[in-house]
Every structure is written in structure tokens, then in C-alpha cells.
Motif scaffolding. Structure first.
Motif, mmCIF file in Angstrom:
data_model
loop_
_atom_site.group_PDB
_atom_site.id
_atom_site.type_symbol
_atom_site.label_atom_id
_atom_site.label_comp_id
_atom_site.label_asym_id
_atom_site.label_seq_id
_atom_site.Cartn_x
_atom_site.Cartn_y
_atom_site.Cartn_z
ATOM 1 N N VAL A 151 0.815 -1.324 0.086
ATOM 2 C CA VAL A 151 -0.239 0.145 0.130
ATOM 3 C C VAL A 151 0.785 0.941 -0.038
ATOM 4 N N ALA A 152 0.325 2.538 -0.537
ATOM 5 C CA ALA A 152 1.001 3.220 -0.063
ATOM 6 C C ALA A 152 1.916 3.926 0.661
ATOM 7 N N PRO A 153 1.044 3.828 1.791
ATOM 8 C CA PRO A 153 2.307 4.036 3.304
ATOM 9 C C PRO A 153 3.174 4.079 3.332
ATOM 10 N N GLN A 154 3.301 2.295 2.508
ATOM 11 C CA GLN A 154 4.429 1.961 2.701
ATOM 12 C C GLN A 154 5.749 2.206 1.866
ATOM 13 N N ALA A 155 5.551 3.187 1.168
ATOM 14 C CA ALA A 155 6.391 3.963 0.537
ATOM 15 C C ALA A 155 6.796 5.595 0.773
ATOM 16 N N LEU A 156 5.229 6.012 1.235
ATOM 17 C CA LEU A 156 5.668 7.317 1.960
ATOM 18 C C LEU A 156 6.794 7.131 3.547
ATOM 19 N N ILE A 157 6.785 5.644 4.440
ATOM 20 C CA ILE A 157 7.685 6.008 5.331
ATOM 21 C C ILE A 157 8.677 5.907 4.370
ATOM 22 N N PHE A 158 9.241 4.734 3.736
ATOM 23 C CA PHE A 158 10.562 5.258 3.449
ATOM 24 C C PHE A 158 10.817 6.469 3.073
ATOM 25 N N MET A 159 10.279 7.358 3.193
ATOM 26 C CA MET A 159 10.307 9.201 1.993
ATOM 27 C C MET A 159 10.210 9.985 3.116
ATOM 28 N N ASN A 160 9.586 9.443 4.035
ATOM 29 C CA ASN A 160 9.394 10.735 4.584
ATOM 30 C C ASN A 160 9.406 10.425 6.702
ATOM 31 N N ASN A 161 9.356 9.182 7.090
ATOM 32 C CA ASN A 161 9.192 8.633 8.129
ATOM 33 C C ASN A 161 10.401 9.345 8.592
ATOM 34 N N ASN A 162 10.785 9.773 9.597
ATOM 35 C CA ASN A 162 12.443 10.470 10.591
ATOM 36 C C ASN A 162 12.935 9.308 11.316
ATOM 37 N N PHE A 163 12.382 8.097 11.236
ATOM 38 C CA PHE A 163 13.160 6.677 11.717
ATOM 39 C C PHE A 163 14.070 6.567 10.195
ATOM 40 N N VAL A 164 13.504 6.619 9.428
ATOM 41 C CA VAL A 164 14.253 6.716 8.215
ATOM 42 C C VAL A 164 15.186 6.993 7.657
ATOM 43 N N ILE A 165 15.038 8.812 7.645
ATOM 44 C CA ILE A 165 16.119 9.708 7.580
ATOM 45 C C ILE A 165 16.603 9.667 8.223
ATOM 46 N N ALA A 166 16.553 9.525 9.753
ATOM 47 C CA ALA A 166 17.502 9.743 10.595
ATOM 48 C C ALA A 166 19.160 8.415 10.432
ATOM 49 N N GLN A 167 17.953 7.686 10.317
ATOM 50 C CA GLN A 167 18.841 6.643 10.146
ATOM 51 C C GLN A 167 20.296 5.801 8.870
ATOM 52 N N SER A 168 19.329 6.944 7.634
ATOM 53 C CA SER A 168 19.705 6.728 6.749
ATOM 54 C C SER A 168 20.884 7.687 6.144
ATOM 55 N N ARG A 169 21.062 8.820 7.665
ATOM 56 C CA ARG A 169 21.716 10.015 7.965
ATOM 57 C C ARG A 169 23.629 9.236 8.621
ATOM 58 N N VAL A 170 22.636 8.339 9.422
ATOM 59 C CA VAL A 170 23.900 7.423 9.970
ATOM 60 C C VAL A 170 24.672 6.544 9.554
ATOM 61 N N MET A 171 23.917 5.898 8.282
ATOM 62 C CA MET A 171 24.056 5.060 7.671
ATOM 63 C C MET A 171 25.470 5.887 6.642
ATOM 64 N N ALA A 172 25.287 6.565 6.273
ATOM 65 C CA ALA A 172 26.360 7.084 5.606
ATOM 66 C C ALA A 172 27.362 8.026 6.010
ATOM 67 N N GLU A 173 27.748 7.955 7.398
ATOM 68 C CA GLU A 173 28.305 8.469 8.105
ATOM 69 C C GLU A 173 29.004 7.382 8.650
ATOM 70 N N ARG A 174 28.754 6.381 8.367
ATOM 71 C CA ARG A 174 29.275 5.286 8.635
ATOM 72 C C ARG A 174 29.733 4.623 7.094
ATOM 73 N N LEU A 175 29.220 5.258 6.125
ATOM 74 C CA LEU A 175 30.386 4.793 4.782
ATOM 75 C C LEU A 175 31.682 5.652 4.474
ATOM 76 N N GLN A 176 30.968 7.160 4.865
ATOM 77 C CA GLN A 176 32.452 7.571 4.928
ATOM 78 C C GLN A 176 33.435 7.234 5.650
ATOM 79 N N LYS A 177 33.396 6.432 6.904
ATOM 80 C CA LYS A 177 34.754 6.588 7.746
ATOM 81 C C LYS A 177 35.104 4.946 7.106
ATOM 82 N N LEU A 178 34.205 4.410 6.179
ATOM 83 C CA LEU A 178 34.544 2.544 6.361
ATOM 84 C C LEU A 178 35.512 2.928 4.875
ATOM 85 N N ALA A 179 35.196 3.705 3.722
ATOM 86 C CA ALA A 179 36.014 4.762 2.944
ATOM 87 C C ALA A 179 35.918 6.241 2.430
ATOM 88 N N PRO A 180 36.744 6.762 3.462
ATOM 89 C CA PRO A 180 36.869 8.110 3.674
ATOM 90 C C PRO A 180 37.375 7.988 2.161
#
Length: 238
Positions: free
Chosen positions: A141-170
Motif C-alpha cells: 500500500v502507498a503508506p509503506q512508500a511514504l514511510i520510506f520517504m518521510n519517516n523521521n526514523f528512516v531519514i535519521a538512520q540513512s544519515r547515520v549509515m552515510a556517516e558510517r560509509l564515509q568512515k569506512l571508505a574515506p
């Protein structure tokens, strides 16, 4: 003799358990609905597994065993999120209470209340708790896609993952993209896939520079990580 290890071995070494999900024209013409189980059906991960997988990608998951449940509260827009309520005398929310990392525990430890279903899990068909759940529904259903787009938990974890990747391959943007792809989807990207990922991140970086973002490279990489979390290849077990 009711030996569970023997039962598990029998199941996991059976032909039915080890089937692949690849389709072919001949098989589809004979059994288009796969009622004869000529291949494994692709399935979506359960709600709790999706949340835990996202936490694993960011590296924030806590594998602590046992203890008190992780509390759930209502936020200012009426969604139920992980957190401990801190209300004033007029029942208005105050400063959020520090959970000291408990908010990153596995989903099986999140408090379950019939009147307060965690919004993230509820969107992905978390089972109802009354009176029991013999079989989980699976919806798309549509709310599942909207969760991935707008949910604060997903957005925050995406940024933490990005920081992790930058440390992994500076200082290695392609290394960061390849590592994120492999962690999320379970295989290395092809040359074409890596090229498209690079082009996407470069465009996002330019966009965030125009918007005077303080960390355009990190924000662009976080967008890439969010796209990986939203991909069918991440959410569905193939």
C-alpha cells in the motif's frame, strides 16, 4: 523423537527449502501461480525485520537480550513512535526523555499496546495482538512508500549509515557507494549500477550546494542510503 535439531536439518536440507525464485517461460506456462511450488515465492520481510535491518545498516542496532520493553509514545502529529512520554501538568509534551540507546534495540523488545501500535511497524502489517495471530497479512500500500520517504526514523538512520560509509571508505566516493550497495542488497553493484549511483549522488550534491547545505556530500550520500533502504531488493527476500 521430537529432536528439533533433526527437524530443522530435515527442513533446511530439503529440495523445497533450497529452491530459488528464478522464473522461466516454460514453468510459467505450466504453473503461472506457482501452486505446484516449482520455485520459491518472493516474500517481503516482516515489519520487525525491516526495522531491524535498517538499524543493522546504520550500525546502531543494540543486541541486548532481555530487560524492560522499549516504550512507545504519541508524537505531536499523532503518530506512535519509540520514546518515553514527558508530559507537563496540562498533558502537553515536554522535552524528550533520553532512552540511552534503548531506542535502537531489536523490534521484538518494543512495547506492544493495542491502543498504541508503533506507526512504522503498523504500516508493514505488524500482527494484531487480539486474540492471536495465526497468519500475518502481507499488503502493498502507498503508506509503506511514504514511510520510506518521510519517516523521521528512516531519514535519521540513512544519515547515520552515510556517516558510517564515509568512515569506512574515506575520500573514496565509489568505495562508499559500492559498500552501501553491498551491505543493503547483498551483492556488489555492476558497472552500470555503480555509474547510475555515482550520477545520482553527484546531482544531489550539486543540488544541496545550491541550497547552502552545510554538509552537501553527506546529505547526498544519505539520500542514496535512503534509496537503498526503499528498494524492493532490500525489502523483499529473493
Amino acid at each position: 523423537g521430537w529432536q528439533l535439531k533433526r527437524l530443522h536439518k530435515l527442513i533446511m536440507t530439503s529440495d523445497a527449502y533450497r529452491q530459488v525464485s528464478r522464473r522461466n517461460a516454460k514453468q510459467d506456462s505450466i504453473d503461472p501461480d506457482n501452486r505446484l511450488l516449482g520455485r520459491i515465492n518472493i516474500r517481503r520481510m516482516e515489519a520487525e525485520t525491516i526495522r531491524d535491518a535498517i538499524l543493522s545498516l546504520s550500525g546502531q542496532i543494540k543486541n541486548k537480550i532481555g530487560g524492560k520493553p522499549v516504550p512507545v509514545m504519541e508524537d505531536e502529529v499523532g503518530q506512535f513512535i519509540i520514546g518515553k512520554e514527558n508530559l507537563d501538568g496540562e498533558r502537553k509534551p515536554g522535552k524528550s526523555a533520553d532512552l540511552k540507546g534503548e531506542e535502537f534495540r531489536r523490534s521484538m523488545y518494543v512495547q506492544v499496546r493495542r491502543s498504541r501500535k508503533l506507526s512504522f511497524l503498523d504500516a508493514f502489517d505488524a500482527p494484531a495482538m487480539e486474540p492471536n495471530c495465526a497468519k500475518r497479512p502481507v499488503s502493498t500500500v502507498a503508506p509503506q512508500a511514504l514511510i520510506f520517504m518521510n519517516n523521521n526514523f528512516v531519514i535519521a538512520q540513512s544519515r547515520v549509515m552515510a556517516e558510517r560509509l564515509q568512515k569506512l571508505a574515506p575520500k573514496d566516493p565509489d568505495g562508499q557507494l559500492a559498500a552501501g550497495w553491498e551491505h543493503a542488497l547483498g551483492h556488489e553493484p555492476t558497472g552500470a549500477e555503480l555509474s547510475r549511483a555515482r550520477e545520482f549522488v553527484q546531482k544531489q550534491t550539486a543540488l544541496f550546494k545550491e541550497r547552502k547545505d552545510k554538509t552537501p556530500e553527506l546529505t547526498a550520500l544519505a539520500n542514496y542510503c535512503q534509496a537503498l533502504m526503499s528498494a524492493n531488493r532490500f525489502v523483499y527476500v529473493d
